[in-house]
Motif scaffolding. Structure first.
Motif, PDB file in Angstrom:
ATOM      1  N   MET A   5      -8.532  25.780  33.853  1.00 36.31           N
ATOM      2  CA  MET A   5      -8.313  27.221  34.001  1.00 36.31           C
ATOM      3  C   MET A   5      -8.236  27.577  35.476  1.00 36.31           C
ATOM      4  SD  MET A   5      -8.582  29.044  31.009  1.00 36.31           S
ATOM      5  CE  MET A   5      -9.358  28.984  29.381  1.00 36.31           C
ATOM      6  N   LEU A   6      -7.333  28.507  35.799  1.00 33.63           N
ATOM      7  CA  LEU A   6      -7.299  29.083  37.132  1.00 33.63           C
ATOM      8  C   LEU A   6      -7.935  30.470  37.049  1.00 33.63           C
ATOM      9  CD1 LEU A   6      -6.445  29.114  40.101  1.00 33.63           C
ATOM     10  CD2 LEU A   6      -4.230  30.042  39.367  1.00 33.63           C
ATOM     11  N   LEU A  97       0.247  30.607  43.799  1.00 34.36           N
ATOM     12  CA  LEU A  97      -0.474  29.646  42.963  1.00 34.36           C
ATOM     13  C   LEU A  97      -0.500  30.113  41.510  1.00 34.36           C
ATOM     14  CD1 LEU A  97      -2.052  27.024  42.848  1.00 34.36           C
ATOM     15  CD2 LEU A  97      -4.142  28.319  43.345  1.00 34.36           C
ATOM     16  N   VAL A  98      -0.602  31.418  41.301  1.00 35.69           N
ATOM     17  CA  VAL A  98      -0.567  31.963  39.940  1.00 35.69           C
ATOM     18  C   VAL A  98       0.763  31.614  39.271  1.00 35.69           C
ATOM     19  CG1 VAL A  98      -0.456  34.102  38.590  1.00 35.69           C
ATOM     20  CG2 VAL A  98      -2.212  33.819  40.349  1.00 35.69           C
ATOM     21  N   ARG A  99       1.870  31.793  39.998  1.00 36.64           N
ATOM     22  CA  ARG A  99       3.183  31.471  39.423  1.00 36.64           C
ATOM     23  C   ARG A  99       3.310  29.987  39.106  1.00 36.64           C
ATOM     24  NH1 ARG A  99       4.892  35.854  42.775  1.00 36.64           N
ATOM     25  NH2 ARG A  99       5.003  34.510  44.611  1.00 36.64           N
ATOM     26  N   LEU A 100       2.812  29.127  39.999  1.00 30.83           N
ATOM     27  CA  LEU A 100       2.845  27.680  39.750  1.00 30.83           C
ATOM     28  C   LEU A 100       2.087  27.345  38.465  1.00 30.83           C
ATOM     29  CD1 LEU A 100       2.224  25.929  43.213  1.00 30.83           C
ATOM     30  CD2 LEU A 100       4.284  25.805  41.797  1.00 30.83           C
ATOM     31  N   PRO A 107      -3.584  28.209  31.869  1.00 31.66           N
ATOM     32  CA  PRO A 107      -4.117  29.562  31.669  1.00 31.66           C
ATOM     33  C   PRO A 107      -4.644  30.157  32.979  1.00 31.66           C
ATOM     34  CG  PRO A 107      -4.986  28.034  30.029  1.00 31.66           C
ATOM     35  CD  PRO A 107      -4.301  27.205  31.062  1.00 31.66           C
ATOM     36  N   VAL A 108      -4.329  31.428  33.209  1.00 30.03           N
ATOM     37  CA  VAL A 108      -4.806  32.144  34.392  1.00 30.03           C
ATOM     38  C   VAL A 108      -5.699  33.284  33.918  1.00 30.03           C
ATOM     39  CG1 VAL A 108      -4.148  33.542  36.385  1.00 30.03           C
ATOM     40  CG2 VAL A 108      -2.760  31.556  35.738  1.00 30.03           C
TER      41      VAL A 108
END
Length: 287
Positions: A5-6, A97-100, A107-108
């Motif tokens: 998870m990010l 980083l979210v887009r990557l 999951p973000v």
């Protein structure tokens, strides 16, 4: 192997009590903390007795470090992303980083918390029903002027971030683009010397000509009066196209298909669909 998870973890913008209990728990449970400035974040973690590996992730190393962090996520690790202060992804490289992560199916998880723009807005005294966050202005004069020309007809409150050494120059540029509107300059949010300087753009500039600007600023400016906005569009038809292009871009950023967004905005603004399409493509190429 399931991906990790990010977690997007807001950090204090001043007072250390700004941090939430949930953010503290996630920081303790994450496998690694990705930080804009590891030295700054190490002090925060030490204060709360959190001992986790820190990895730097910032504007200058995101092209190399982003894929490295993605591989760790794909291997099942959980990563807590933090910025120096406030929300990661707002005026910092966290959005990349979210887009990557999303493109790779990771999951973000966003956590709520401190944010300088909204904290300033609610105590500014300016209208909060409608607002636009513009962050730091572009570095080049041409791009700054283009952005401010587009924003000049926006009816809601405009919110900017600015460094102290750029504050006076930006106040002059805002007056040139908008006229002498009501505004608020905010510094040291949630700290001991928190300060709101309210007035108009000219009076705020005069204040900081005698009092040296210190600390990072949130700068809020009143939007265009309805008549002012209409007159700007009538006097310059290109402004109407620019406004339509901006609305298309906002819809696309929110997930709408480009063709559907162009069709919708062209209909609302009574513009030719082909003309708007060409303007959108031109803007994409130039940016």
């Amino acid at each position: 192997m399931h991906p990790g998870m990010l977690y997007l973890c807001p950090t204090p913008i001043g007072n250390l009590e700004d941090i939430t209990l949930r953010v503290l728990r996630v920081l303790r449970e994450a496998d690694v903390v990705a930080a804009e400035d590891t030295r700054h974040s190490r002090k925060l973690l030490t204060h709360f007795e959190i001992h986790k590996p820190l990895v730097s992730y910032h504007e200058h190393n995101k092209a190399e470090r982003g894929p490295e962090l993605l591989q760790r996520l794909l291997a099942g690790e959980s990563i807590a992303l933090v910025s120096d202060a406030g929300m990661p992804g707002i005026a910092d490289p966290g959005a990349d980083l979210v887009r990557l992560a999303l493109d790779a199916g990771v999951p973000v998880v966003p956590l709520p918390g401190a944010n300088a723009a909204l904290t300033s807005l609610i105590a500014s005294g300016l209208p909060s029903e409608q607002f636009q966050f513009l962050g730091f202005l572009p570095k080049t004069t041409k791009k700054r002027r283009a952005l401010l020309e587009e924003a000049a007809s926006y009816p809601g409150t405009l919110i900017f971030y600015e460094a102290p050494h750029r504050l006076l120059a930006t106040l002059k540029e805002l007056q040139s683009a908008f006229g002498n509107r009501q505004a608020v300059a905010v510094r040291e949010l949630t700290k001991k010397f928190e300060e709101f300087v309210r007035g108009d753009l000219a009076s705020i500039e005069a204040h900081f000509q005698t009092v040296a600007p210190r600390g990072e600023f949130t700068l809020l400016c009143a939007g265009a009066e309805p008549k002012e906005a209409d007159a700007a569009l009538e006097a310059d038809p290109s402004a109407q196209i620019a406004e339509a292009v901006a609305e298309v871009e906002r819809l696309v950023a929110a997930g709408e298909h480009k063709k559907d967004a162009i069709r919708k905005i062209a209909s609302q603004k009574k513009l030719g669909r082909r003309d708007l399409y060409q303007a959108v493509i031109k803007e994409a190429v130039e940016s």
